[in-house]
Scaffold this motif. Structure first.
Motif: not given
Ligand SMILES: Cc1cc2nc3c(=O)[nH]c(=O)nc-3n(C[C@H](O)[C@H](O)[C@H](O)COP(=O)(O)OP(=O)(O)OC[C@H]3O[C@@H](n4cnc5c(N)ncnc54)[C@H](O)[C@@H]3O)c2cc1C
Length: 537
Positions: A146, A166, A389, A492
């Protein structure tokens, strides 16, 4: 440039300090570095694409380039880390699509439906539970990045509603809003790379959830494209008209469709913001104070409470070695000795609001024998809030593995759950003669209870397989403890692959059946991110 085999920007290095290394070697033994694969070695393993020839490929909407496919194969879970470092990825997507608008997403889903192709929506790829990894399948796999849908599309200043593509990542969300004097205030620690669509799809929580709310409170509506059609969720401030459709997509983990536009509730940027650190003599005083702060609804923007071992470990990691003894002595004289616990809190709002929140907090802190050491440590927390991280790299270079896990439980169970998880992890590698260094903090507090966020560090084994086996043992033992205490399997991080087998314990048979029916409704051929969230094994 973004690292292909780890966290963040490859120009940022935070090597392990000598003193931290010595501290860990004393605690769990000397580390055991493993050899990393090179990018070229892994690209050479990417097979030819199985996607059928199509105009979407020849016109460039879908890339079948091997480097692109490699860069979208894994997220940031510990098994992902081992796969990236060893070069044993196993499965790669057959192509990566880069849509720029909802119409192109619709075209991609039609292509997938017509040609029996599995689809993985990809936000920032920061998942820590295996969300975006392709599974071995007889069907080709298309990952839909995206990243080009990264704009603020509309800002309704009267209603405080912003509409984003998104794929907009944290820094672009805030900079585009700041240009108009607004903020979303959603800061997960993965903020620099994670996206607004990913936050919704995995139910994320930002560091300042106490003021701004979790994504559940921020997500107001938007657009979703599924293989069966499009869905627009209008923004309505509140409604009693049956179940809330927004809820279906929060935590949907790519199983029901692709969220293309996200409408979020924003606020004008606050006039003032400051972070403070206080110390308590022990855990009982500290957690009682934090619970009271949460339950009297003092309007803070964040609270984080580190337990004894985390406080001690933070000193070893973050405080300059020459200052540790002096700081320890000064705190000890004021009553916070070996069992001390550190609380960090934030005030955000008008000057008067911040003053009120600070004073009310300090009243409770003092009642529980806590005290402040001035403004320096709070400022340090703010400066470093997105850096930890990167520590995984420093530890890895010295042969140590680090991971985190989290849950949330009611206040009456927070301490026992935390202690039991820590004990289980500490003992998890006893049979292998290995020690584990474990510590915990509470980072999101509510009237009813709190999140419990545990970090653990262990030595790498002599092989990648052995290191994965160590991690699996720890993860299984800790997850069973969470289930035993009736905590959520994730506060989370979401479910993905790693937590899927524990989900039925939380949702129950009928609950799982209901979620499955929803997935079947939006995706009858089960092409959307198969194997995640719900898993049959
Ligand atoms: C160092 C580190 C720190 C973190 N800290 C936190 C924190 O403080 N709080 C927290 O909540 N999480 C945290 N996380 C986890 C992660 O960042 C979250 O889960 C975040 O919301 C994922 O977002 P993303 O855009 O990277 O999604 P992705 O990792 O790309 O995808 C996550 C899921 O969402 C789906 N998805 C993504 N975009 C879409 C879309 N547009 N439509 C439909 N489905 C979609 C994907 O298919 C997948 O199933 C952390 C991760 C790391 C590596």
């Amino acid at each position: 440039m973004r690292r292909w085999n780890g966290w963040g920007d490859d120009s940022k290095h935070f090597p392990l300090k000598k003193t931290t290394h010595k501290f860990l070697a004393n605690a769990i033994g000397e580390g055991n570095p493993l050899k990393d694969a090179t990018f070229e070695e892994v690209v050479a393993k990417v097979p030819d694409t199985r996607l059928p020839e199509h105009a979407l490929i020849s016109t460039g909407l879908i890339s079948t380039d091997k480097a692109d496919r490699l860069r979208h194969s894994r997220g940031q879970s510990f098994p992902d880390w081992l796969a990236m470092r060893s070069g044993e990825f196993g499965v790669f997507p057959d192509g990566v699509a880069y849509p720029e608008n909802s119409a192109q997403v619709r075209e991609l889903l039609k292509f997938a439906k017509d040609n029996d192709i599995d689809v993985i929506p990809y936000g920032g790829g920061t998942s820590v539970v295996g969300h975006i990894n392709p599974e071995k399948s007889s069907r080709p796999v298309l990952t839909v990045s995206m990243e080009r849908m990264n704009q603020l599309l509309d800002l309704d200043k009267e209603s405080n509603i912003a509409t984003f593509g998104a794929g907009t990542p944290g820094p672009l969300v805030e900079s585009q809003l700041a240009a108009h004097g607004y903020t979303l205030g959603h800061y997960p620690q993965s903020w620099e790379l994670s996206t607004v669509g990913g936050w919704v799809a995995s139910r994320s929580s930002g560091q300042q959830s106490l003021r701004y709310g979790r994504i559940e409170q921020l997500f107001a509506g938007g657009n979703i494209e599924s293989t069966e059609g499009s869905l627009d969720i209008p923004t309505i401030p509140a409604s009693s008209a049956g179940p809330d459709i927004r809820e279906l997509f929060m935590g949907s983990e790519g199983r029901m469709g692709i969220i293309t536009e996200v409408k979020v509730r924003v606020l004008p940027i606050a006039k003032k913001e400051a972070f403070h650190v206080v110390f308590f003599p022990n855990w009982v005083d500290a957690i009682t104070a934090v619970r009271k702060i949460a339950q009297t609804k003092i309007p803070l923007s964040m609270v984080r409470l580190s337990n004894e071992v985390e406080t001690y470990t933070q000193f070893q990691i973050a405080v300059p070695p020459q200052a540790i003894t002096a700081l320890d002595t000064a705190l000890s004289i004021r009553g916070a000795g070996k069992q001390k616990c550190m609380m960090t809190f934030g005030v955000t709002g008008s000057k008067a609001h911040c003053k009120f929140a600070y004073e009310q907090t300090m009243k409770i802190v003092k009642k529980h024998k806590g005290f402040t050491t001035g403004t320096l440590l709070g400022k340090k927390w703010e400066e470093n809030r997105f850096k930890s991280p990167y520590l995984r790299h420093g530890l890895w270079e010295k042969g140590y593995a680090v991971d985190t896990l989290e849950t949330a439980v009611d206040w009456s169970k927070v301490t026992t759950t935390m202690r039991d998880i820590e004990t289980a992890i500490t003992k998890a590698l006893d049979s292998m003669g290995e020690k584990v260094h474990v510590f915990t903090h509470l980072s999101h507090v509510y009237n009813q209870g709190s999140s419990v966020y545990t970090t653990y560090i262990f030595r790498c084994a002599d092989t990648y397989e052995g290191t994965l086996e160590r991690w699996q043992k720890i993860k299984d033992t800790a997850s069973k403890e969470i289930v035993r205490h009736v905590g959520t399997i994730s506060h989370q991080h979401g479910v993905g692959v790693d937590h899927a087998k524990y989900l039925p314990a939380e949702k129950g048979e009928m609950g799982i059946g209901a979620i499955q029916s929803l997935c079947d409704y939006f995706d009858p051929k089960q092409q959307m991110n198969p194997g995640k969230l719900l898993r049959k094994e």
